[in-house]
Design an enzyme around this catalytic site. Structure first.
Site, PDB file in Angstrom:
ATOM      1  N   GLU A 334       0.862  -1.180   0.000  1.00 28.34           N
ATOM      2  CA  GLU A 334       0.000   0.000   0.000  1.00 28.34           C
ATOM      3  C   GLU A 334       0.903   1.235   0.000  1.00 28.34           C
ATOM      4  O   GLU A 334       1.867   1.315   0.766  1.00 28.34           O
ATOM      5  CB  GLU A 334      -0.912   0.035   1.236  1.00 28.34           C
ATOM      6  CG  GLU A 334      -1.711   1.345   1.316  1.00 28.34           C
ATOM      7  CD  GLU A 334      -2.762   1.383   2.423  1.00 28.34           C
ATOM      8  OE1 GLU A 334      -2.803   0.446   3.260  1.00 28.34           O
ATOM      9  OE2 GLU A 334      -3.544   2.353   2.453  1.00 28.34           O
ATOM     10  N   ASN A 392      -4.475   5.136  -1.979  1.00 25.00           N
ATOM     11  CA  ASN A 392      -5.721   5.629  -1.349  1.00 25.00           C
ATOM     12  C   ASN A 392      -6.312   6.765  -2.163  1.00 25.00           C
ATOM     13  O   ASN A 392      -5.617   7.726  -2.491  1.00 25.00           O
ATOM     14  CB  ASN A 392      -5.429   6.141   0.058  1.00 25.00           C
ATOM     15  CG  ASN A 392      -5.014   5.012   0.992  1.00 25.00           C
ATOM     16  OD1 ASN A 392      -5.855   4.253   1.459  1.00 25.00           O
ATOM     17  ND2 ASN A 392      -3.717   4.877   1.227  1.00 25.00           N
ATOM     18  N   GLU A 424      -7.780   2.217  -3.406  1.00 19.60           N
ATOM     19  CA  GLU A 424      -8.518   1.994  -2.154  1.00 19.60           C
ATOM     20  C   GLU A 424      -9.536   3.112  -1.942  1.00 19.60           C
ATOM     21  O   GLU A 424      -9.188   4.289  -2.033  1.00 19.60           O
ATOM     22  CB  GLU A 424      -7.565   1.987  -0.954  1.00 19.60           C
ATOM     23  CG  GLU A 424      -6.570   0.848  -0.978  1.00 19.60           C
ATOM     24  CD  GLU A 424      -5.834   0.689   0.361  1.00 19.60           C
ATOM     25  OE1 GLU A 424      -6.241   1.330   1.349  1.00 19.60           O
ATOM     26  OE2 GLU A 424      -4.865  -0.093   0.379  1.00 19.60           O
ATOM     27  N   ASP A 454     -11.462   0.164   1.807  1.00 14.07           N
ATOM     28  CA  ASP A 454     -10.524   0.378   2.918  1.00 14.07           C
ATOM     29  C   ASP A 454     -11.301   0.498   4.232  1.00 14.07           C
ATOM     30  O   ASP A 454     -12.477   0.864   4.223  1.00 14.07           O
ATOM     31  CB  ASP A 454      -9.758   1.682   2.647  1.00 14.07           C
ATOM     32  CG  ASP A 454      -8.474   1.768   3.442  1.00 14.07           C
ATOM     33  OD1 ASP A 454      -8.162   0.817   4.182  1.00 14.07           O
ATOM     34  OD2 ASP A 454      -7.790   2.802   3.310  1.00 14.07           O
ATOM     35  N   GLU A 509      -5.750  -5.619   7.989  1.00 13.26           N
ATOM     36  CA  GLU A 509      -4.799  -4.521   8.223  1.00 13.26           C
ATOM     37  C   GLU A 509      -4.419  -4.504   9.695  1.00 13.26           C
ATOM     38  O   GLU A 509      -5.205  -4.888  10.542  1.00 13.26           O
ATOM     39  CB  GLU A 509      -5.469  -3.175   7.943  1.00 13.26           C
ATOM     40  CG  GLU A 509      -5.753  -2.869   6.512  1.00 13.26           C
ATOM     41  CD  GLU A 509      -6.212  -1.414   6.376  1.00 13.26           C
ATOM     42  OE1 GLU A 509      -5.338  -0.584   6.073  1.00 13.26           O
ATOM     43  OE2 GLU A 509      -7.394  -1.122   6.588  1.00 13.26           O
TER      44      GLU A 509
HETATM   45  P1  C2E Z   1      -5.086   3.402   5.787  1.00 14.04           P
HETATM   46  O1  C2E Z   1      -5.278   3.615   4.332  1.00 14.04           O
HETATM   47  O2  C2E Z   1      -6.050   2.526   6.480  1.00 14.04           O
HETATM   48  O3  C2E Z   1      -3.611   2.881   5.937  1.00 14.04           O
HETATM   49  C1  C2E Z   1      -3.195   1.971   6.905  1.00 14.04           C
HETATM   50  C2  C2E Z   1      -2.672   2.702   8.100  1.00 14.04           C
HETATM   51  O4  C2E Z   1      -2.487   1.773   9.139  1.00 14.04           O
HETATM   52  C3  C2E Z   1      -1.281   3.313   7.852  1.00 14.04           C
HETATM   53  O5  C2E Z   1      -1.178   4.479   8.636  1.00 14.04           O
HETATM   54  C4  C2E Z   1      -0.377   2.249   8.401  1.00 14.04           C
HETATM   55  O6  C2E Z   1       0.892   2.733   8.804  1.00 14.04           O
HETATM   56  C5  C2E Z   1      -1.164   1.794   9.576  1.00 14.04           C
HETATM   57  N1  C2E Z   1      -0.784   0.430   9.955  1.00 14.04           N
HETATM   58  C6  C2E Z   1      -0.529  -0.610   9.143  1.00 14.04           C
HETATM   59  N2  C2E Z   1      -0.229  -1.711   9.848  1.00 14.04           N
HETATM   60  C7  C2E Z   1      -0.272  -1.354  11.153  1.00 14.04           C
HETATM   61  C8  C2E Z   1      -0.056  -2.074  12.388  1.00 14.04           C
HETATM   62  O7  C2E Z   1       0.262  -3.236  12.424  1.00 14.04           O
HETATM   63  N3  C2E Z   1      -0.217  -1.358  13.534  1.00 14.04           N
HETATM   64  C9  C2E Z   1      -0.552  -0.060  13.530  1.00 14.04           C
HETATM   65  N4  C2E Z   1      -0.676   0.553  14.695  1.00 14.04           N
HETATM   66  N5  C2E Z   1      -0.779   0.631  12.394  1.00 14.04           N
HETATM   67  C10 C2E Z   1      -0.628  -0.016  11.227  1.00 14.04           C
HETATM   68  P2  C2E Z   1      -0.648   5.836   8.082  1.00 14.04           P
HETATM   69  O8  C2E Z   1       0.436   5.632   7.093  1.00 14.04           O
HETATM   70  O9  C2E Z   1      -0.376   6.707   9.259  1.00 14.04           O
HETATM   71  O10 C2E Z   1      -1.888   6.386   7.296  1.00 14.04           O
HETATM   72  C11 C2E Z   1      -3.042   6.704   7.968  1.00 14.04           C
HETATM   73  C12 C2E Z   1      -4.180   6.933   7.035  1.00 14.04           C
HETATM   74  O11 C2E Z   1      -3.976   8.113   6.284  1.00 14.04           O
HETATM   75  C13 C2E Z   1      -4.357   5.861   5.990  1.00 14.04           C
HETATM   76  O12 C2E Z   1      -5.077   4.810   6.546  1.00 14.04           O
HETATM   77  C14 C2E Z   1      -5.123   6.580   4.929  1.00 14.04           C
HETATM   78  O13 C2E Z   1      -6.478   6.611   5.246  1.00 14.04           O
HETATM   79  C15 C2E Z   1      -4.581   7.967   5.036  1.00 14.04           C
HETATM   80  N6  C2E Z   1      -3.595   8.197   3.978  1.00 14.04           N
HETATM   81  C16 C2E Z   1      -2.269   7.992   3.965  1.00 14.04           C
HETATM   82  N7  C2E Z   1      -1.731   8.377   2.800  1.00 14.04           N
HETATM   83  C17 C2E Z   1      -2.758   8.826   2.037  1.00 14.04           C
HETATM   84  C18 C2E Z   1      -2.862   9.377   0.715  1.00 14.04           C
HETATM   85  O14 C2E Z   1      -1.875   9.514  -0.026  1.00 14.04           O
HETATM   86  N8  C2E Z   1      -4.097   9.744   0.282  1.00 14.04           N
HETATM   87  C19 C2E Z   1      -5.207   9.587   1.071  1.00 14.04           C
HETATM   88  N9  C2E Z   1      -6.394   9.974   0.573  1.00 14.04           N
HETATM   89  N10 C2E Z   1      -5.142   9.090   2.288  1.00 14.04           N
HETATM   90  C20 C2E Z   1      -3.944   8.720   2.774  1.00 14.04           C
HETATM   91 MG    MG Z   2      -5.623   2.540   2.854  1.00 11.68          MG
HETATM   92 MG    MG Z   3      -7.198   1.133   6.199  1.00  9.57          MG
END
Ligand code: C2E
Ligand code: MG
Ligand code: MG
Length: 554
Positions: A334, A392, A424, A454, A509
């Site tokens: 991702e 995403n 997603e 998602d 996830e």
């Molecule tokens: P998401 O799309 O649900 O992405 C998964 C989030 O869960 C990611 O956080 C990832 O680091 C975190 N994660 C994955 N595995 C684990 C785990 O085992 N434990 C824990 N505690 N966390 C885990 P991240 O990178 O902080 O991103 C947060 C959210 O921000 C994403 O959730 C997504 O909704 C949004 N996001 C990030 N980048 C983009 C982007 O480029 N565009 C858009 N529209 N949204 C984004």
């Molecule tokens: Mg996602």
């Molecule tokens: Mg997610």
């Protein structure tokens, strides 16, 4: 006959004045002396009209020479105005003077004509200025008018006597849906009228446009005003029927103190609190505090920095591997954004919600897609087999009817096989969005780009999503996996079976522990994304994973 020098001096002085209050006494001095005038008054009498709602009846003194004037009635001339009102110009003459002679009378007539002509201009400007500061729909001060009033109170040192409100009508979209635009405007005007009737002298209500209002309320009346905001009864008309409407508002409140630095923060600080009430705390009202202001400042800075951030490629794309649990094979990733701001790396939680709110997230999503395609192209160039990478896409894109084409053309620009890209999207409850989402999903899948739901299970419409949207992958939200009590387990198990029956894949996830992994595989969920295998990592490190291809299973 008035000497032409005096007359032309007077007309030039009058035409230099934009409003009546600018006319100086000295303008009339010479002509006054010449004609023995001691005092000049202009009287307006205008009935209420479309333009002047309350009508206008006033007397304005424009000249007085300080000497006594005759007890005799003044010499007057009346004129009709365009609104069918009357303007009367009165000259009070000195004791020893009365216009007995025809010649003097005609001089006074000329003078009255000159003043009347100037009056027309003054009144027009006055009206323009007033309408410039007044909202036509409600008759309340608009932003400009409200600020002029706040600035006046600020200069008089009176602002700290007030509490400032910035409020927005709750669920007003529904009123609009039910009554239509025109009647909704009437309802808004009725609401404004009723609310303003509860104000006391010195308080001020303003209409900033749409369903946004502001008010300055005396400190001891804050509770009373909050009660009014909680609900005002008015009505809307459909056909010939009056339908009751109760209007409540969500408010940001700023308790003004003597340290207030500018009158503008009357609106600014209260609006920050309103934002917090509407979008963060989702409650009826919030009182502004210092931290909130700091956060708002930070938000402003990030928004201001955004387009440079994109231009300077400050946004980094990290990749979080997805793994098949049975044999530890890397099956996908991702793409997740990070923002390198100076020495800091900001996480999506720090900026995505802000850019979601203002729509800038759309630019970011395409940036991430484009950088993902660039990375895939680079891996292929190096002879490394890529995996499918999901990107995403915010629901903010859904109004864009070129969306599918734009995604495809971005992917095609880098000559990337569509099977390497997945988009997603999150769940939606909104009916209008649902049909756009459906077109979006179908369009992408037709072109061979996969789609996943998602954060599945966190919305209100998970079942509807499964029923109505044939996607490729369902991403079970981390919340489900971290708190696996018995009820959760039942739900997860059944969701996995249902998804399987519908020929879609489930990926879990946020898998962090071997225990979670063991449980998920035991119930048939074999695709895993989580810290147990890898965190989101920069492209060069992900490239190593691509080369290695496998994870050790312990
Ligand atoms: P998401 O799309 O649900 O992405 C998964 C989030 O869960 C990611 O956080 C990832 O680091 C975190 N994660 C994955 N595995 C684990 C785990 O085992 N434990 C824990 N505690 N966390 C885990 P991240 O990178 O902080 O991103 C947060 C959210 O921000 C994403 O959730 C997504 O909704 C949004 N996001 C990030 N980048 C983009 C982007 O480029 N565009 C858009 N529209 N949204 C984004
Ligand atoms: Mg996602
Ligand atoms: Mg997610």
């Amino acid at each position: 006959m008035i000497p032409s020098g005096i007359l032309s001096e007077l007309t030039s002085k009058l035409s230099n004045c934009i409003v009546v209050s600018q006319v100086s006494q000295s303008a009339f001095m010479e002509v006054g002396k010449y004609l023995g005038i001691t005092r000049i008054e202009i009287g307006f009498e205008i009935d209420p009209t479309k333009f002047t709602k309350d009508g206008e009846t006033k007397n304005t003194l424009i000249y007085r020479d300080g000497t006594a004037y005759s007890e005799n009635p003044p010499y007057t001339r009346s004129y009709k105005t365009d609104e069918d009102g009357t303007v009367t110009i009165s000259f009070y003459l000195s004791e020893d003077n009365s216009p007995e002679h025809k010649e003097e009378e005609s001089d006074l007539q000329i003078l009255a004509d000159v003043i009347f002509i100037a009056c027309g201009r003054w009144r027009l400007v006055e009206k323009l200025q007033k309408s410039y500061l007044t909202d036509a729909l409600t008759g309340l001060p608009n932003t400009g008018g409200y600020l002029v009033n706040s600035e006046k109170l600020f200069r008089q040192g009176k602002l700290p006597e007030y509490t400032s409100f910035y409020f927005n009508l709750a669920h007003f979209g529904l009123v609009n849906e039910k009554f239509g635009n025109r009647e909704t405007n009437e309802i808004l005007a009725r609401y404004a009228h009723k609310l303003s009737s509860y104000l006391v002298d010195g308080e001020c209500l303003g209409h900033l446009g749409g369903d946004n209002f502001v008010a300055l309320i005396f400190k001891d009346r804050v509770t009373t005003f909050l009660n009014l905001l909680a609900g005002i009864d008015t009505f809307g008309i459909i056909g010939s029927e009056n339908i009751p409407v109760r209007i409540s508002a969500v408010a940001g409140i700023f308790d003004i103190d003597k340290n207030i630095a500018t009158s503008g923060s009357v609106i600014g600080d209260a609006s920050v609190a309103l934002n917090e009430a509407r979008y963060v705390r989702k409650c009826h009202y919030v009182l502004a505090d210092k931290e909130m202001n700091e956060r708002a400042l930070r938000t402003k800075q990030l928004i201001a920095r955004f387009s440079d951030g994109i231009k300077n490629e400050e946004f980094l794309v990290y990749y979080q591997p997805k793994v098949r649990a049975e044999d530890g094979t890397l099956i996908g990733a991702e793409a997740l954004s990070r923002w390198k701001l100076g020495n800091d790396i900001l996480m999506p939680g720090d900026f995505i919600p802000i850019f979601e709110q203002n729509g800038m997230v759309r630019t970011l999503d395409f940036y991430v897609l484009e950088h993902t395609c660039m990375a895939i192209r680079e891996w292929i160039g190096k002879g490394i087999d890529p995996v499918r990478v999901s990107v995403n896409f915010s629901r903010k894109h859904l109004g864009d009817d070129q969306l599918v084409e734009r995604i495809i053309s971005t992917v095609d620009k880098y000559k990337i096989d569509h099977r390497y890209i997945e988009i997603e999207v999150t769940e939606t409850v909104n009916k209008a969005e649902a049909s756009m989402l459906s077109d979006f999903i179908n369009g992408l899948r037709k072109s061979g780009i996969a789609v996943s739901i998602d954060d599945f299970g966190t919305g209100y419409s998970s079942l509807t999503m499964l029923r109505s949207f044939p996607v490729d992958v369902v991403k079970l939200d981390r919340e489900f996996i971290t708190s696996l009590d018995e009820r959760d387990k039942k739900v997860v198990e059944n969701v996995i079976h249902m998804v399987d029956d519908l020929d879609m894949q489930t990926i879990a996830e946020g898998v962090e522990t071997a225990e979670q992994l063991g449980y998920l595989t035991s119930i048939g969920c074999h695709l895993i994304q989580g810290f147990l295998f890898d965190r989101p990592i920069p492209g060069d490190r992900f490239e190593e994973r691509l080369k290695r291809r496998k994870y050790e299973l312990t």
